[in-house]
Design a protein around this motif. Sequence first.
Motif, mmCIF file in Angstrom:
data_model
loop_
_atom_site.group_PDB
_atom_site.id
_atom_site.type_symbol
_atom_site.label_atom_id
_atom_site.label_comp_id
_atom_site.label_asym_id
_atom_site.label_seq_id
_atom_site.Cartn_x
_atom_site.Cartn_y
_atom_site.Cartn_z
ATOM 1 N N UNK A 96 28.029 -18.166 -4.220
ATOM 2 C CA UNK A 96 27.699 -17.159 -3.211
ATOM 3 C C UNK A 96 28.647 -15.965 -3.282
ATOM 4 N N UNK A 97 29.744 -16.107 -4.033
ATOM 5 C CA UNK A 97 30.695 -15.009 -4.202
ATOM 6 C C UNK A 97 30.453 -14.206 -5.480
ATOM 7 N N UNK A 98 29.445 -14.605 -6.272
ATOM 8 C CA UNK A 98 29.267 -14.003 -7.596
ATOM 9 C C UNK A 98 28.776 -12.566 -7.534
ATOM 10 N N UNK A 99 27.942 -12.252 -6.543
ATOM 11 C CA UNK A 99 27.304 -10.942 -6.480
ATOM 12 C C UNK A 99 27.794 -10.155 -5.281
ATOM 13 N N UNK A 100 27.898 -8.847 -5.439
ATOM 14 C CA UNK A 100 28.238 -7.964 -4.333
ATOM 15 C C UNK A 100 27.008 -7.753 -3.462
ATOM 16 N N UNK A 101 27.180 -7.369 -2.201
ATOM 17 C CA UNK A 101 26.021 -7.128 -1.325
ATOM 18 C C UNK A 101 25.042 -6.155 -1.975
ATOM 19 N N UNK A 102 23.775 -6.553 -2.018
ATOM 20 C CA UNK A 102 22.741 -5.707 -2.598
ATOM 21 C C UNK A 102 22.607 -5.815 -4.101
ATOM 22 N N UNK A 103 23.529 -6.523 -4.741
ATOM 23 C CA UNK A 103 23.470 -6.676 -6.193
ATOM 24 C C UNK A 103 22.384 -7.697 -6.542
ATOM 25 N N UNK A 104 21.474 -7.367 -7.478
ATOM 26 C CA UNK A 104 20.359 -8.280 -7.770
ATOM 27 C C UNK A 104 20.809 -9.509 -8.550
ATOM 28 N N UNK A 105 20.109 -10.608 -8.301
ATOM 29 C CA UNK A 105 20.340 -11.835 -9.058
ATOM 30 C C UNK A 105 19.834 -11.632 -10.479
ATOM 31 N N UNK A 106 20.640 -11.937 -11.505
ATOM 32 C CA UNK A 106 20.147 -11.799 -12.882
ATOM 33 C C UNK A 106 19.014 -12.787 -13.144
#
Length: 345
Positions: free
Chosen positions: A144-154
């Motif tokens: 849950x810490x991998x992406x910044x807010x609004x950053x899309x899931x690869x």
Amino acid sequence: MRGILFATGLICGLIFSAAETLAFEVEATQVFGPADPQRVLSVLSTTDIAVLAPVITGYLARNPGLGLTYVMATSQQVHRAIAEDAAAFDLVISSAMDLQVKLANDGFALPLPEDLIAGHPSWARWRNLLVSVAQEPVVLILSDQALLPGEPVPRTRRELIALLRDNPDRFRGRVGTYDPAVSGVGYLFAAQDARLSDTFWRLAEVMGRLDAQLFCCSVDMIEAVSEGRLLVGYNVLGIYAGSADVDRVTVVELEDFTLTLLRTALVPQTAAAPGAATDFLRYMLSADGQALIASGDGLVTVEGAAFDRNPHLRPIRLDPGLLANLDPMSRSRFLAEWRAAMEQP
């Protein structure tokens, strides 16, 4: 740390001659059934005990007086137990499809009855020696810490490469995958990835530059991602990813392709009770057995229609092509390329 089991005589309820000395690593054992069984069926497997416990319990309920000793080990150690130690197990279940095909091809498996395999899909069996009992996707997991807010899931490997490459400070030391030099199933996944797309080696180089952490097992990777020690786990077995903390882990089936593993079973030549092993295997493949397998901890029953519904799923096929990757020279070259990718300055 896994303990190494050296034994003669009685091992996990299995009796070997005093002349034999076994030295394969065991992760866990469990005895099912009555305290004083009249007969004992021995199973060696890479699958966590809890996953197959429902189908084991269901089978024993139909067979009063029968006990079952379940021994769990890594795929490399399962292969070693049969191919090198001639361990007398009745049934072998493994996620390392290539190693299972090699055991069968090298003469370590007994033929299965025609009625057992006749109704099984051709892509889910090999000759009359090896049969699939379940299938499962090989997935990407994100903390849950991998992406910044609004950053899309690869959703593809190209998108994953871009995410890692563009954020080295965030991901350095916090990406994990199998070590193909240690894990049989990890080597299988890496070899299949490389066969299907050249993006695998680009991804491997990016992970190498980020000091990727290498693991023997999906469970360890998932635990590290769940706890936030890793942000990304690549090529994780779907059965274990599905049991992760849903609030802390995102599971992704990559849309360019998602490998689909077949868990396979064989009856080894050393089986003391091949008839009982075949009977248990027949139950596992029955409608009741497959339902109990699916009720466990995330295994998917053998179903060809899944590939029609989900075209991104790519089954790893049970065919002689799996043996090519195990050729010593091919394996050595592949692992040398892997080390070069992982050990970049």
